[in-house]
Write a protein that holds these residues in place. Structure first.
Motif, mmCIF file in Angstrom:
data_model
loop_
_atom_site.group_PDB
_atom_site.id
_atom_site.type_symbol
_atom_site.label_atom_id
_atom_site.label_comp_id
_atom_site.label_asym_id
_atom_site.label_seq_id
_atom_site.Cartn_x
_atom_site.Cartn_y
_atom_site.Cartn_z
ATOM 1 N N ILE A 1 98.683 82.973 100.637
ATOM 2 C CA ILE A 1 98.930 83.790 99.513
ATOM 3 C C ILE A 1 97.678 85.221 99.950
ATOM 4 C CG2 ILE A 1 96.947 82.653 98.690
ATOM 5 C CD1 ILE A 1 97.990 83.639 95.973
ATOM 6 N N GLY A 2 98.371 86.326 99.801
ATOM 7 C CA GLY A 2 97.616 87.501 99.838
ATOM 8 C C GLY A 2 98.582 88.685 100.408
ATOM 9 N N PRO A 3 97.983 89.609 101.127
ATOM 10 C CA PRO A 3 98.511 90.706 101.684
ATOM 11 C C PRO A 3 99.592 90.286 102.651
ATOM 12 C CG PRO A 3 96.234 90.900 102.143
ATOM 13 C CD PRO A 3 96.369 89.776 101.186
ATOM 14 N N PHE B 1 99.024 84.607 90.421
ATOM 15 C CA PHE B 1 99.234 84.312 91.626
ATOM 16 C C PHE B 1 100.199 84.834 92.291
ATOM 17 C CE2 PHE B 1 96.529 80.206 90.088
ATOM 18 C CZ PHE B 1 95.424 81.015 90.436
ATOM 19 N N GLN B 2 101.491 84.901 91.598
ATOM 20 C CA GLN B 2 102.509 85.008 92.704
ATOM 21 C C GLN B 2 102.768 86.544 92.592
ATOM 22 O OE1 GLN B 2 105.931 82.902 90.978
ATOM 23 N NE2 GLN B 2 105.205 81.074 91.980
ATOM 24 N N GLN B 3 102.009 87.319 92.152
ATOM 25 C CA GLN B 3 102.103 88.783 92.303
ATOM 26 C C GLN B 3 101.659 89.275 93.655
ATOM 27 O OE1 GLN B 3 99.546 90.764 89.018
ATOM 28 N NE2 GLN B 3 101.026 89.847 87.659
ATOM 29 N N ALA B 4 101.029 88.207 94.302
ATOM 30 C CA ALA B 4 100.577 88.817 95.758
ATOM 31 C C ALA B 4 102.006 88.680 96.707
ATOM 32 C CB ALA B 4 99.745 87.315 96.251
ATOM 33 N N PRO B 5 101.795 89.748 97.549
ATOM 34 C CA PRO B 5 103.182 90.014 98.315
ATOM 35 C C PRO B 5 103.500 88.616 99.104
ATOM 36 C CG PRO B 5 101.282 91.847 98.661
ATOM 37 C CD PRO B 5 101.044 90.789 97.937
ATOM 38 N N VAL B 6 102.514 87.788 99.594
ATOM 39 C CA VAL B 6 102.857 86.681 100.331
ATOM 40 C C VAL B 6 102.538 85.302 99.233
ATOM 41 C CG1 VAL B 6 102.186 85.040 102.119
ATOM 42 C CG2 VAL B 6 102.454 87.654 102.620
ATOM 43 N N TRP B 7 103.590 84.418 99.094
ATOM 44 C CA TRP B 7 103.023 83.576 98.141
ATOM 45 C C TRP B 7 104.093 82.135 98.811
ATOM 46 C CZ3 TRP B 7 100.620 80.894 94.234
ATOM 47 C CH2 TRP B 7 101.343 79.909 93.762
ATOM 48 N N ARG B 8 103.305 81.274 99.152
ATOM 49 C CA ARG B 8 104.240 80.211 100.037
ATOM 50 C C ARG B 8 103.470 78.755 99.963
ATOM 51 N NH1 ARG B 8 109.157 78.545 101.266
ATOM 52 N NH2 ARG B 8 109.222 76.957 102.815
ATOM 53 N N VAL B 9 103.995 77.789 99.335
ATOM 54 C CA VAL B 9 103.563 76.455 99.426
ATOM 55 C C VAL B 9 104.142 75.616 100.407
ATOM 56 C CG1 VAL B 9 103.156 74.557 97.891
ATOM 57 C CG2 VAL B 9 103.019 76.706 96.964
ATOM 58 N N ASP B 10 103.327 74.970 101.321
ATOM 59 C CA ASP B 10 103.658 74.108 102.507
ATOM 60 C C ASP B 10 102.999 73.047 102.353
ATOM 61 O OD1 ASP B 10 105.584 75.926 103.852
ATOM 62 O OD2 ASP B 10 103.859 77.159 104.171
ATOM 63 N N PRO B 11 103.780 71.837 101.664
ATOM 64 C CA PRO B 11 103.152 70.494 101.668
ATOM 65 C C PRO B 11 103.487 69.487 103.009
ATOM 66 C CG PRO B 11 105.119 70.488 100.761
ATOM 67 C CD PRO B 11 104.743 71.902 101.164
ATOM 68 N N ASP B 12 102.470 68.992 102.870
ATOM 69 C CA ASP B 12 102.654 67.803 104.377
ATOM 70 C C ASP B 12 103.372 66.761 103.622
ATOM 71 O OD1 ASP B 12 102.531 66.002 106.283
ATOM 72 O OD2 ASP B 12 100.448 66.529 106.765
ATOM 73 N N LEU B 13 104.595 66.760 103.507
ATOM 74 C CA LEU B 13 105.285 65.679 102.863
ATOM 75 C C LEU B 13 105.231 64.354 103.642
ATOM 76 C CD1 LEU B 13 108.352 67.733 101.908
ATOM 77 C CD2 LEU B 13 106.712 66.872 100.640
ATOM 78 N N ALA B 14 104.692 64.232 104.934
ATOM 79 C CA ALA B 14 104.718 63.418 105.436
ATOM 80 C C ALA B 14 103.488 62.389 105.088
ATOM 81 C CB ALA B 14 104.588 63.296 106.997
ATOM 82 N N LYS B 15 102.475 63.162 104.397
ATOM 83 C CA LYS B 15 101.292 62.438 103.987
ATOM 84 C C LYS B 15 101.422 62.157 102.288
ATOM 85 C CE LYS B 15 98.331 64.141 107.733
ATOM 86 N NZ LYS B 15 97.102 64.930 107.873
ATOM 87 N N ASP C 1 95.528 84.416 103.067
ATOM 88 C CA ASP C 1 94.824 83.343 103.330
ATOM 89 C C ASP C 1 95.650 82.159 103.299
ATOM 90 O OD1 ASP C 1 92.264 84.839 102.938
ATOM 91 O OD2 ASP C 1 92.605 85.040 100.638
ATOM 92 N N ARG C 2 94.998 81.051 104.064
ATOM 93 C CA ARG C 2 95.594 79.885 103.930
ATOM 94 C C ARG C 2 94.531 78.934 103.474
ATOM 95 N NH1 ARG C 2 99.875 78.460 107.164
ATOM 96 N NH2 ARG C 2 98.671 76.647 108.152
ATOM 97 N N LEU C 3 94.979 78.550 102.160
ATOM 98 C CA LEU C 3 94.165 77.776 101.328
ATOM 99 C C LEU C 3 94.657 76.255 101.364
ATOM 100 C CD1 LEU C 3 94.017 80.108 98.373
ATOM 101 C CD2 LEU C 3 92.142 80.060 100.519
ATOM 102 N N HIS C 4 93.717 75.400 101.859
ATOM 103 C CA HIS C 4 94.172 73.931 101.925
ATOM 104 C C HIS C 4 93.870 73.357 100.667
ATOM 105 C CE1 HIS C 4 95.074 73.938 106.277
ATOM 106 N NE2 HIS C 4 94.361 75.135 106.232
ATOM 107 N N PHE C 5 94.669 72.486 99.989
ATOM 108 C CA PHE C 5 94.552 71.842 98.821
ATOM 109 C C PHE C 5 95.034 70.358 98.871
ATOM 110 C CE2 PHE C 5 95.110 76.337 97.177
ATOM 111 C CZ PHE C 5 93.867 76.062 96.380
ATOM 112 N N LEU C 6 94.464 69.615 98.040
ATOM 113 C CA LEU C 6 94.940 68.301 97.588
ATOM 114 C C LEU C 6 95.309 68.405 96.285
ATOM 115 C CD1 LEU C 6 92.015 66.149 99.092
ATOM 116 C CD2 LEU C 6 94.249 66.327 99.922
#
Length: 155
Positions: free
Chosen positions: A118-120, A83-97, A125-130
């Motif tokens: 993640i992606g070019p 996954f981290q081979q993508a040029p953009v890789w960033r995890v942004d958690p909502d720590l308030a939640k 892409d902006r993927l929303h996860f729990l």
């Protein structure tokens, strides 16, 4: 109060006043939040060696990702490295939640929503996860024993 009782009470008070109070320990909720913060920083730095060091060193470590069970810390690092081979890789958690769930003083879950970008560079892409992360206290410190991820569905 008889003199003998007064002297015993006085001795007990003096003992209590001179007995050192143990340093306050962080609770499991605080420990699991701190562990997640270290994991987040390692991921965003693309430091897979540091990511690996935060995982329980056991073949029973489990990461459920994209509906797949990934067993063992080395398997997580191998998959995450793809996954981290993508040029953009960033995890942004909502720590308030983020919600910690203590199971006992040595085990806790942390449940939180996050966005993985993640992606070019031109159009990631902006993927929303729990995510639910199980943290456990070990002799080496707190480690991640399991990660469960699922796509967050809008309400």
């Amino acid at each position: 109060m008889p003199a003998r009782c007064r002297s015993l009470a006085c001795a007990a008070l003096m003992l209590a006043a001179t007995t050192p109070v143990p340093a306050a320990r962080a609770g499991a909720s605080e420990e699991v939040r701190t562990l997640y913060g270290r994991f987040l920083a390692a991921q965003n730095a693309r430091d897979l060696a540091r990511v690996r060091s935060l995982l329980l060193d056991s073949p029973k470590f489990l990461w459920v990702s994209d509906g797949m069970a990934v067993w063992g810390p080395d398997a997580l690092v191998e998959r995450m490295s793809l996954f981290q081979q993508a040029p953009v890789w960033r995890v942004d958690p909502d720590l308030a939640k983020a919600v910690p769930v203590e199971l006992d003083d040595r085990t806790a879950y942390l449940h939180l929503p996050l966005v993985l970008t993640i992606g070019p560079e031109a159009a990631p892409d902006r993927l929303h996860f729990l995510v639910s992360m199980l943290g456990v206290a070990t002799p080496e410190g707190w480690r991640i024993a399991a990660l469960f991820t699922t796509a967050e569905k809008p309400r």
